[in-house]
Design a protein around this motif. Structure first.
Motif, PDB file in Angstrom:
ATOM      1  N   MET A  29       2.337  72.036  29.933  1.00 30.21           N
ATOM      2  CA  MET A  29       3.281  70.889  29.929  1.00 30.21           C
ATOM      3  C   MET A  29       3.209  70.049  30.961  1.00 30.21           C
ATOM      4  O   MET A  29       3.803  70.121  31.921  1.00 30.21           O
ATOM      5  CB  MET A  29       4.687  71.565  29.930  1.00 30.21           C
ATOM      6  CG  MET A  29       5.884  70.442  29.640  1.00 30.21           C
ATOM      7  SD  MET A  29       5.722  69.409  28.462  1.00 30.21           S
ATOM      8  CE  MET A  29       5.850  70.630  27.120  1.00 30.21           C
ATOM      9  N   THR A  31       3.596  66.978  31.789  1.00 29.25           N
ATOM     10  CA  THR A  31       4.889  66.206  32.405  1.00 29.25           C
ATOM     11  C   THR A  31       5.884  66.663  33.192  1.00 29.25           C
ATOM     12  O   THR A  31       6.275  65.910  34.111  1.00 29.25           O
ATOM     13  CB  THR A  31       5.587  65.482  31.108  1.00 29.25           C
ATOM     14  OG1 THR A  31       6.203  66.571  30.492  1.00 29.25           O
ATOM     15  CG2 THR A  31       4.936  64.466  30.326  1.00 29.25           C
ATOM     16  N   ARG A  32       5.776  68.176  33.345  1.00 31.04           N
ATOM     17  CA  ARG A  32       6.659  68.824  34.221  1.00 31.04           C
ATOM     18  C   ARG A  32       6.114  68.620  35.829  1.00 31.04           C
ATOM     19  O   ARG A  32       6.728  68.829  36.492  1.00 31.04           O
ATOM     20  CB  ARG A  32       6.956  70.433  33.902  1.00 31.04           C
ATOM     21  CG  ARG A  32       8.049  70.886  34.684  1.00 31.04           C
ATOM     22  CD  ARG A  32       8.545  72.236  34.113  1.00 31.04           C
ATOM     23  NE  ARG A  32       9.318  71.875  32.583  1.00 31.04           N
ATOM     24  CZ  ARG A  32      10.035  72.605  31.973  1.00 31.04           C
ATOM     25  NH1 ARG A  32      10.275  73.834  32.462  1.00 31.04           N
ATOM     26  NH2 ARG A  32      10.755  72.435  31.034  1.00 31.04           N
ATOM     27  N   TYR A  87       8.180  67.351  24.022  1.00 30.89           N
ATOM     28  CA  TYR A  87       8.401  66.586  25.287  1.00 30.89           C
ATOM     29  C   TYR A  87       9.874  66.381  25.626  1.00 30.89           C
ATOM     30  O   TYR A  87      10.400  66.735  26.785  1.00 30.89           O
ATOM     31  CB  TYR A  87       7.364  65.504  25.497  1.00 30.89           C
ATOM     32  CG  TYR A  87       5.926  65.704  25.371  1.00 30.89           C
ATOM     33  CD1 TYR A  87       5.440  66.104  26.710  1.00 30.89           C
ATOM     34  CD2 TYR A  87       5.313  65.641  24.271  1.00 30.89           C
ATOM     35  CE1 TYR A  87       4.136  66.277  26.708  1.00 30.89           C
ATOM     36  CE2 TYR A  87       3.918  65.886  24.461  1.00 30.89           C
ATOM     37  CZ  TYR A  87       3.377  66.360  25.615  1.00 30.89           C
ATOM     38  OH  TYR A  87       1.945  66.455  25.560  1.00 30.89           O
ATOM     39  N   SER A  90      11.639  69.829  26.177  1.00 28.45           N
ATOM     40  CA  SER A  90      11.156  70.442  27.658  1.00 28.45           C
ATOM     41  C   SER A  90      11.870  69.687  28.724  1.00 28.45           C
ATOM     42  O   SER A  90      12.285  70.374  29.733  1.00 28.45           O
ATOM     43  CB  SER A  90       9.614  70.481  27.805  1.00 28.45           C
ATOM     44  OG  SER A  90       9.417  71.149  28.851  1.00 28.45           O
ATOM     45  N   THR A 133      12.943  62.569  17.834  1.00 28.19           N
ATOM     46  CA  THR A 133      11.372  62.226  17.630  1.00 28.19           C
ATOM     47  C   THR A 133      10.939  61.969  16.321  1.00 28.19           C
ATOM     48  O   THR A 133      11.758  62.195  15.382  1.00 28.19           O
ATOM     49  CB  THR A 133      10.651  63.593  18.209  1.00 28.19           C
ATOM     50  OG1 THR A 133       9.367  63.369  18.045  1.00 28.19           O
ATOM     51  CG2 THR A 133      10.945  64.776  17.187  1.00 28.19           C
ATOM     52  N   THR A 141      10.816  55.533  24.066  1.00 34.72           N
ATOM     53  CA  THR A 141      10.374  56.648  24.797  1.00 34.72           C
ATOM     54  C   THR A 141      10.846  56.748  26.246  1.00 34.72           C
ATOM     55  O   THR A 141      10.052  56.464  27.140  1.00 34.72           O
ATOM     56  CB  THR A 141       8.739  56.491  24.860  1.00 34.72           C
ATOM     57  OG1 THR A 141       8.309  56.184  23.385  1.00 34.72           O
ATOM     58  CG2 THR A 141       8.158  57.766  25.424  1.00 34.72           C
ATOM     59  N   TYR A 150       7.279  60.096  29.494  1.00 36.08           N
ATOM     60  CA  TYR A 150       6.246  60.546  28.857  1.00 36.08           C
ATOM     61  C   TYR A 150       5.104  59.952  29.617  1.00 36.08           C
ATOM     62  O   TYR A 150       4.044  60.902  29.878  1.00 36.08           O
ATOM     63  CB  TYR A 150       6.113  60.079  27.422  1.00 36.08           C
ATOM     64  CG  TYR A 150       5.018  60.616  26.728  1.00 36.08           C
ATOM     65  CD1 TYR A 150       4.847  61.938  26.277  1.00 36.08           C
ATOM     66  CD2 TYR A 150       3.701  59.908  26.268  1.00 36.08           C
ATOM     67  CE1 TYR A 150       3.899  62.609  25.713  1.00 36.08           C
ATOM     68  CE2 TYR A 150       2.599  60.385  25.887  1.00 36.08           C
ATOM     69  CZ  TYR A 150       2.754  61.593  25.669  1.00 36.08           C
ATOM     70  OH  TYR A 150       1.794  62.204  24.888  1.00 36.08           O
TER      71      TYR A 150
END
Length: 222
Positions: A29, A31-32, A87, A90, A133, A141, A150
């Motif tokens: 993941m 983006t975290r 995304y 999360s 989504t 976004t 994102y």
């Protein structure tokens, strides 16, 4: 009626195998691990943003219908939710935690995968996350507490008194931050990342399973 995920369900074989072997394992993941995510996490921990009450996030792109494309293929786990929707889900989990309840509506494509899904995650008596989504249109976004989450480059903190400050970084794909985290943890002999633990992955997947159950999305073999 609300359909609530069983958050005490056993984990998958991947986490169990990694634990038994003492090996590092982590969901990718990415983006975290962005600098933006780290700073927002610090602001929340320091109480700068107060107690979160509402988060809104979306992720959608337009994909022309093609039954042979992976996103429209049931056998390949296609659909908006697992490819794009994970995304914003999360994101909500990272900053609000595990929801008490999940409410979802969605529409399936002619091949049986989900084409569009809207979700409300509830946390206690006051906090909520509204997420969406889609495979059918390009959406802004954005997320309400972090700007563009994102491909994150910046976010602005706006206080109730009108004061603002902005965190900004040059645009980048961002996978390097995730790779650096994996390298740090493996070098230290650790088996998990505290920013993306095995439990974090299971919690998000249980939320996605709750959404799938409500919109009637069932993959082959289930």
């Amino acid at each position: 009626d609300l359909w609530v995920a069983d958050l005490d369900a056993p984990g998958p074989a991947v986490a169990a195998a990694a634990a038994a072997a003492g090996l590092f394992a982590m969901e990718a993941m990415w983006t975290r691990f962005q600098p933006k995510s780290t700073v927002i996490r610090q602001l929340l921990d320091d109480g700068v943003l107060g107690e979160l009450r509402l988060s809104m996030a979306d992720l959608g792109f337009r994909f022309e219908f093609d039954p042979n494309h992976r996103l429209y293929n049931m056998e390949l786990g296609g659909g908006a939710l697992l490819d794009l929707g994970v995304y914003p889900v999360s994101f909500a989990h990272d900053f609000l935690g595990v929801p008490d309840a999940v409410t979802a509506v969605g529409r399936l494509t002619d091949t049986g995968v989900d084409g569009q899904v809207s979700m409300v995650l509830s946390y206690g008596d006051r906090a909520q996350a509204t997420l969406s989504t889609t495979l059918w249109s390009k959406t802004p976004t954005t997320a309400t507490i972090s700007g563009n989450f994102y491909t994150p480059t910046a976010f602005t903190v706006t206080r109730r008194d009108g004061a603002e400050w902005t965190f900004d970084r040059p645009a980048a794909k961002g996978l390097q931050y995730e790779a650096a985290e994996v390298a740090r943890r493996v070098t230290a002999g650790e088996t998990e990342s505290p920013r993306m633990t095995w439990d974090n992955t299971l919690e998000v997947m249980r939320t996605l399973d709750s959404v799938r159950a409500q919109i009637g999305l069932v993959y082959p073999g289930e």
